[in-house]
Design a protein around this motif. Structure first.
Motif, PDB file in Angstrom:
ATOM      1  N   SER A 201     -26.397  84.007 105.637  1.00 41.39           N
ATOM      2  CA  SER A 201     -26.410  84.862 104.454  1.00 41.39           C
ATOM      3  C   SER A 201     -26.907  86.252 104.850  1.00 41.39           C
ATOM      4  O   SER A 201     -27.464  86.445 105.934  1.00 41.39           O
ATOM      5  CB  SER A 201     -27.341  84.274 103.391  1.00 41.39           C
TER       6      SER A 201
ATOM      7  N   ASP B  34     -22.270  82.010 109.984  1.00 44.45           N
ATOM      8  CA  ASP B  34     -22.335  81.656 108.556  1.00 44.45           C
ATOM      9  C   ASP B  34     -23.694  81.944 107.916  1.00 44.45           C
ATOM     10  O   ASP B  34     -24.099  81.248 106.979  1.00 44.45           O
ATOM     11  CB  ASP B  34     -21.956  80.186 108.342  1.00 44.45           C
TER      12      ASP B  34
ATOM     13  N   TYR C 185     -20.203  91.511 101.450  1.00 40.23           N
ATOM     14  CA  TYR C 185     -20.810  91.083 102.716  1.00 40.23           C
ATOM     15  C   TYR C 185     -19.936  90.088 103.460  1.00 40.23           C
ATOM     16  O   TYR C 185     -19.655  90.262 104.642  1.00 40.23           O
ATOM     17  CB  TYR C 185     -22.195  90.482 102.460  1.00 40.23           C
ATOM     18  N   ASP C 186     -19.504  89.044 102.786  1.00 43.11           N
ATOM     19  CA  ASP C 186     -18.826  87.975 103.527  1.00 43.11           C
ATOM     20  C   ASP C 186     -17.361  87.777 103.158  1.00 43.11           C
ATOM     21  O   ASP C 186     -16.699  86.911 103.713  1.00 43.11           O
ATOM     22  CB  ASP C 186     -19.584  86.656 103.403  1.00 43.11           C
TER      23      ASP C 186
ATOM     24  N   SER D  52     -14.903  90.956 108.378  1.00 41.21           N
ATOM     25  CA  SER D  52     -15.862  91.044 107.273  1.00 41.21           C
ATOM     26  C   SER D  52     -17.060  91.881 107.727  1.00 41.21           C
ATOM     27  O   SER D  52     -17.283  92.062 108.927  1.00 41.21           O
ATOM     28  CB  SER D  52     -16.338  89.652 106.833  1.00 41.21           C
TER      29      SER D  52
ATOM     30  N   ALA E  70     -20.019  90.835 107.425  1.00 41.73           N
ATOM     31  CA  ALA E  70     -20.861  89.854 108.121  1.00 41.73           C
ATOM     32  C   ALA E  70     -20.510  89.776 109.596  1.00 41.73           C
ATOM     33  O   ALA E  70     -21.400  89.719 110.457  1.00 41.73           O
ATOM     34  CB  ALA E  70     -20.722  88.481 107.460  1.00 41.73           C
TER      35      ALA E  70
END
Length: 172
Positions: free
Chosen positions: A84, A82, A32-33, A42, A44
């Motif tokens: 999640s 940033d 994911y990140d 990314s 994300a």
């Protein structure tokens, strides 16, 4: 009564986004990140982009001023920074709720709408065509997500429109 095609397309958009969130939760967190060299740096960041674009087009369909839309861009970017995977999923769910509220309250989904873009000028179009654009944009970037997940050594998720159609037809 048959559902307007724009509504069904938007339902598909939400369904496909949810498929990605489900798949991403099954994968290691760094998928994911973690930074990669791809279309976005990314997964994300790709989700940030889809969310921000969906926010922009919601404002356009609500016929907000360009100043309000510009402010919503900065706000969306700040909200997604940033975050999640689970926080992003919640943001997407809330945004889709705002879309659903709008779509359920528009009396004519084929009504004419004429947004004015500061660079491209006035566009005479229909509300339903803007819904189609949101869906197409999401589909395009979900393709990027698929490639990015594969690039990191994992399988993605089938999210073609026809799979959505099969799934909804089996629940009727």
């Amino acid at each position: 009564m048959k559902k307007h095609h724009a509504l069904q397309l938007y339902d598909y958009h939400v369904w496909a986004n949810n498929k990605f969130f489900e798949r991403l939760k099954e994968l290691p967190r760094d998928i994911y990140d973690g930074e990669i060299q791809s279309v976005f740096s990314s997964v994300a960041k790709a989700l940030d982009h889809i969310y921000t674009a969906d926010t922009i087009w919601l404002g356009v369909m609500q016929e907000k001023s360009m100043d309000e839309i510009q402010a919503s861009i900065a706000h969306a970017q700040e909200k997604t920074k940033d975050k999640s995977l689970e926080e992003m999923e919640n943001l997407f769910q809330r945004l889709s709720g705002e879309y659903q509220k709008l779509l359920n309250n528009v009396s004519d989904l084929d009504k004419e709408i004429s947004p004015v873009h500061p660079q491209f000028g006035r566009l005479d179009t229909h509300f339903s065509e803007l819904v189609q654009h949101v869906v197409n944009h999401g589909t395009y970037h979900r393709g990027n997500l698929t490639a990015m997940i594969h690039q990191q050594g994992y399988s993605s998720v089938s999210n073609d429109y026809v799979y959505y159609l099969y799934e909804i037809s089996s629940t009727k």
